[in-house]
Scaffold this motif. Structure first.
Motif, PDB file in Angstrom:
ATOM      1  N   ALA A 171       0.850  -1.043  -0.525  1.00 13.99           N
ATOM      2  CA  ALA A 171      -0.031  -0.300  -0.568  1.00 13.99           C
ATOM      3  C   ALA A 171       0.898   1.668   0.344  1.00 13.99           C
ATOM      4  CB  ALA A 171      -1.138  -0.278   1.239  1.00 13.99           C
ATOM      5  N   ILE A 172       2.160   1.191   0.549  1.00 13.79           N
ATOM      6  CA  ILE A 172       3.193   2.477   0.563  1.00 13.79           C
ATOM      7  C   ILE A 172       3.600   2.355  -0.311  1.00 13.79           C
ATOM      8  CG2 ILE A 172       4.955   4.173   1.913  1.00 13.79           C
ATOM      9  CD1 ILE A 172       3.560   2.147   4.682  1.00 13.79           C
ATOM     10  N   THR A 173       3.936   1.082  -1.211  1.00 14.52           N
ATOM     11  CA  THR A 173       4.623   1.533  -2.245  1.00 14.52           C
ATOM     12  C   THR A 173       3.638   2.474  -3.196  1.00 14.52           C
ATOM     13  OG1 THR A 173       5.730  -0.443  -2.480  1.00 14.52           O
ATOM     14  CG2 THR A 173       5.066   0.336  -4.435  1.00 14.52           C
ATOM     15  N   ARG A 174       2.160   1.982  -3.565  1.00 12.39           N
ATOM     16  CA  ARG A 174       1.336   2.101  -4.571  1.00 12.39           C
ATOM     17  C   ARG A 174       1.071   4.194  -4.194  1.00 12.39           C
ATOM     18  NH1 ARG A 174      -1.140  -2.767  -2.974  1.00 12.39           N
ATOM     19  NH2 ARG A 174      -2.494  -1.881  -2.114  1.00 12.39           N
ATOM     20  N   SER A 175       0.801   4.831  -2.794  1.00  8.57           N
ATOM     21  CA  SER A 175       0.904   5.830  -2.168  1.00  8.57           C
ATOM     22  C   SER A 175       2.128   6.264  -3.181  1.00  8.57           C
ATOM     23  CB  SER A 175       0.696   5.505  -0.742  1.00  8.57           C
ATOM     24  OG  SER A 175       0.834   7.389  -0.328  1.00  8.57           O
ATOM     25  N   LEU A 176       2.898   6.193  -2.748  1.00  5.09           N
ATOM     26  CA  LEU A 176       4.196   7.017  -2.797  1.00  5.09           C
ATOM     27  C   LEU A 176       4.486   7.443  -4.510  1.00  5.09           C
ATOM     28  CD1 LEU A 176       6.395   6.014  -0.362  1.00  5.09           C
ATOM     29  CD2 LEU A 176       5.525   8.095  -0.582  1.00  5.09           C
ATOM     30  N   ARG A 177       4.049   5.840  -5.290  1.00  6.91           N
ATOM     31  CA  ARG A 177       4.036   5.942  -6.787  1.00  6.91           C
ATOM     32  C   ARG A 177       3.019   7.512  -7.314  1.00  6.91           C
ATOM     33  NH1 ARG A 177       5.016  -0.484  -7.924  1.00  6.91           N
ATOM     34  NH2 ARG A 177       7.500   0.111  -7.300  1.00  6.91           N
ATOM     35  N   ILE A 178       2.198   7.594  -6.386  1.00  7.93           N
ATOM     36  CA  ILE A 178       1.633   8.582  -6.909  1.00  7.93           C
ATOM     37  C   ILE A 178       1.781   9.873  -6.497  1.00  7.93           C
ATOM     38  CG2 ILE A 178      -1.728   9.424  -6.364  1.00  7.93           C
ATOM     39  CD1 ILE A 178      -1.989   6.375  -6.271  1.00  7.93           C
ATOM     40  N   ARG A 179       2.277  10.216  -5.444  1.00  9.03           N
ATOM     41  CA  ARG A 179       2.081  10.739  -4.502  1.00  9.03           C
ATOM     42  C   ARG A 179       3.841  11.627  -5.199  1.00  9.03           C
ATOM     43  NH1 ARG A 179       3.836  10.365   1.639  1.00  9.03           N
ATOM     44  NH2 ARG A 179       4.149  12.525   1.856  1.00  9.03           N
ATOM     45  N   ASP A 180       4.625  11.277  -5.896  1.00 11.93           N
ATOM     46  CA  ASP A 180       5.962  11.399  -6.510  1.00 11.93           C
ATOM     47  C   ASP A 180       5.674  10.427  -7.628  1.00 11.93           C
ATOM     48  OD1 ASP A 180       8.081  12.465  -7.758  1.00 11.93           O
ATOM     49  OD2 ASP A 180       9.156  11.960  -5.808  1.00 11.93           O
ATOM     50  N   ASN A 181       4.837  10.598  -8.915  1.00 14.28           N
ATOM     51  CA  ASN A 181       5.153  10.099 -10.122  1.00 14.28           C
ATOM     52  C   ASN A 181       5.752   9.591 -10.958  1.00 14.28           C
ATOM     53  OD1 ASN A 181       4.254  12.701 -11.129  1.00 14.28           O
ATOM     54  ND2 ASN A 181       2.291  12.052 -11.930  1.00 14.28           N
ATOM     55  N   LYS A 182       7.281  10.982 -10.855  1.00 11.15           N
ATOM     56  CA  LYS A 182       8.558  10.846 -11.341  1.00 11.15           C
ATOM     57  C   LYS A 182       9.700  10.358  -9.952  1.00 11.15           C
ATOM     58  CE  LYS A 182       6.825  14.883 -14.332  1.00 11.15           C
ATOM     59  NZ  LYS A 182       7.581  16.238 -15.530  1.00 11.15           N
ATOM     60  N   GLY A 183       8.706   9.882  -9.278  1.00  4.08           N
ATOM     61  CA  GLY A 183      10.311   9.179  -7.810  1.00  4.08           C
ATOM     62  C   GLY A 183      11.189   8.224  -8.169  1.00  4.08           C
ATOM     63  N   ASN A 184      10.380   7.353 -10.024  1.00  6.01           N
ATOM     64  CA  ASN A 184      10.863   5.757 -10.075  1.00  6.01           C
ATOM     65  C   ASN A 184      10.992   4.819  -9.093  1.00  6.01           C
ATOM     66  OD1 ASN A 184      11.586   4.474 -12.388  1.00  6.01           O
ATOM     67  ND2 ASN A 184      14.086   4.698 -12.013  1.00  6.01           N
ATOM     68  N   LEU A 185      10.266   4.917  -7.662  1.00  9.77           N
ATOM     69  CA  LEU A 185      10.358   4.433  -6.613  1.00  9.77           C
ATOM     70  C   LEU A 185      10.369   3.247  -7.099  1.00  9.77           C
ATOM     71  CD1 LEU A 185      10.545   3.735  -3.663  1.00  9.77           C
ATOM     72  CD2 LEU A 185       8.049   4.115  -4.065  1.00  9.77           C
ATOM     73  N   LYS A 186      11.086   2.102  -6.930  1.00  9.69           N
ATOM     74  CA  LYS A 186      10.815   0.503  -6.590  1.00  9.69           C
ATOM     75  C   LYS A 186      11.582   0.241  -6.008  1.00  9.69           C
ATOM     76  CE  LYS A 186      12.052   0.284 -11.770  1.00  9.69           C
ATOM     77  NZ  LYS A 186      12.770   1.783 -11.959  1.00  9.69           N
ATOM     78  N   VAL A 187      11.093  -1.304  -5.089  1.00 12.53           N
ATOM     79  CA  VAL A 187      11.365  -1.618  -4.555  1.00 12.53           C
ATOM     80  C   VAL A 187      11.232  -3.604  -3.996  1.00 12.53           C
ATOM     81  CG1 VAL A 187      10.258   0.506  -2.935  1.00 12.53           C
ATOM     82  CG2 VAL A 187       8.899  -1.859  -3.117  1.00 12.53           C
ATOM     83  N   SER A 188      11.919  -3.933  -3.145  1.00  7.15           N
ATOM     84  CA  SER A 188      11.542  -5.435  -2.955  1.00  7.15           C
ATOM     85  C   SER A 188      10.993  -5.472  -1.747  1.00  7.15           C
ATOM     86  CB  SER A 188      12.452  -5.971  -3.755  1.00  7.15           C
ATOM     87  OG  SER A 188      14.117  -5.672  -3.267  1.00  7.15           O
ATOM     88  N   LEU A 189      11.216  -7.039  -1.426  1.00  4.29           N
ATOM     89  CA  LEU A 189      11.314  -7.370  -0.132  1.00  4.29           C
ATOM     90  C   LEU A 189      11.578  -8.999   0.551  1.00  4.29           C
ATOM     91  CD1 LEU A 189      10.137  -7.391   3.309  1.00  4.29           C
ATOM     92  CD2 LEU A 189       7.550  -7.814   1.907  1.00  4.29           C
ATOM     93  N   GLY A 190      11.975  -9.287   1.146  1.00  7.79           N
ATOM     94  CA  GLY A 190      12.778 -10.481   0.829  1.00  7.79           C
ATOM     95  C   GLY A 190      12.550 -11.751   2.453  1.00  7.79           C
ATOM     96  N   PHE A 191      12.202 -12.501   2.432  1.00  9.31           N
ATOM     97  CA  PHE A 191      12.594 -13.951   4.066  1.00  9.31           C
ATOM     98  C   PHE A 191      13.905 -14.697   4.352  1.00  9.31           C
ATOM     99  CE2 PHE A 191       8.111 -12.527   2.565  1.00  9.31           C
ATOM    100  CZ  PHE A 191       7.207 -11.474   4.221  1.00  9.31           C
ATOM    101  N   SER A 192      14.767 -14.626   4.913  1.00 10.21           N
ATOM    102  CA  SER A 192      15.672 -15.635   4.721  1.00 10.21           C
ATOM    103  C   SER A 192      14.947 -16.645   5.319  1.00 10.21           C
ATOM    104  CB  SER A 192      16.353 -15.256   5.904  1.00 10.21           C
ATOM    105  OG  SER A 192      16.338 -15.385   7.082  1.00 10.21           O
TER     106      SER A 192
END
Length: 314
Positions: free
Chosen positions: A47-68
């Motif tokens: 949800a935070i990823t989607r929100s920030l991509r709207i708030r800064d649509n030129k920010g090129n936000l990319k994220v990944s989440l992993g588990f050991s």
């Protein structure tokens, strides 16, 4: 099931301008509570990823989440496991070693603006800080022309962008975990005084490429343990590739400068083979570097993250 890069997390895109890597360890005080907290955390992550991509649509936000592997066994004890997920254990060569460190959760964030990276992590930690401790938090940056902190172009051996997904994303060889990826995160600290005392010619022989033009040297010109020789992995006669998104980090006043190595791969055994070769051949980069630690993480597909968030994957 056919691989679909659109259903993967951001494991095959560009390295970014402003970068943060965060490794967390679960406190393991209450398993049921932790499992519930992780469900909300994964939901908020998306949800935070989607929100920030709207708030800064030129920010090129990319994220990944992993588990050991350890986190997987704790959080999803009755669920299936990716075929190649295991505990990374310290690798030792004739002269050097690559130590393992603890780590349950891995977060990789990059964007054009440091404010976006900050906002993402500040919001996200509200939902995970009570059940975790910080193992490592490293801020990286894009150096001139995409160069490593040692002055050479980084990522030359990466596959072409149009081919990268095939090397970074799991396919039908593990259908339950298709569109996932294996991430190996490793932190290097360089003794820059030693490196900077080398002539440019010797630096080029150590890396295996020209410093300015990035042209590869002939085999005769390179040191036998040049980095681009030692880090190769060949399986069944075929040279293997992974997607690297390494970035420099530095606190110059305290002489703390290094490289955060992150490799995303369809097969963990390919990355592992590269690491073993670097140790076996005494990769020149190891001669002026200290490896502070590393760990393996599985990066679920976005549909699998949805299942985790909805409590359907335990």
């Amino acid at each position: 099931m056919v691989m679909d890069p659109n259903k993967a997390q951001d494991v095959w895109k560009d390295a970014g301008e402003h970068v943060q890597f965060t490794v967390l360890e679960l406190k393991r005080e209450d398993q049921a509570k932790d499992q519930e907290a992780i469900q909300e955390f994964v939901d908020r992550f998306q949800a935070i990823t989607r929100s920030l991509r709207i708030r800064d649509n030129k920010g090129n936000l990319k994220v990944s989440l992993g588990f050991s592997n350890a986190a997987w066994d704790y959080l999803f004890p009755n669920a299936p496991k990716p075929k190649e997920l295991e505990d990374y254990e310290t690798l030792t060569g004739p002269k050097y070693e690559m130590p393992a460190v603890k780590g349950d959760l891995f977060i990789h964030v990059r964007a054009n603006d440091e404010a976006v990276v900050y906002e993402f992590m500040a919001q996200l930690m509200n939902f995970i800080k009570d059940i975790t401790t910080v193992v490592d938090e490293t801020k990286g940056f894009r150096y001139f022309e995409g160069r490593a902190i040692i002055g050479f172009i980084d990522g030359t051996e990466n596959p072409e962008p149009q081919d990268a997904a095939d090397y970074a994303i799991i396919g039908d060889e593990d259908p339950q975990f298709v569109n996932g990826s294996y991430a190996f995160a490793q932190k290097w600290r360089h003794q820059m005084d030693i490196w900077n005392k080398l002539t440019t010619e010797d630096q080029e022989k150590a890396v295996g490429r020209k410093k300015f033009s990035d042209l590869e040297l002939s085999e005769q010109e390179k040191f036998k343990n040049a980095h681009n020789v030692a880090s190769q992995a060949t399986i069944d006669g075929v040279e293997q590739k992974i997607v690297r998104m390494n970035v420099p980090y530095s606190d110059p006043a305290s002489d703390n400068t290094g490289t955060y190595f992150i490799g995303y791969a369809r097969h963990w055994n390919v990355t592992k083979k590269m690491l073993e070769n670097m140790l076996e051949k005494n990769d020149y980069l190891l001669s002026f570097s200290d490896i502070l630690g590393g760990q393996l993480f599985f990066i679920p597909s976005r549909p699998l993250l949805d299942q985790i968030a909805e409590g359907e994957f335990k």
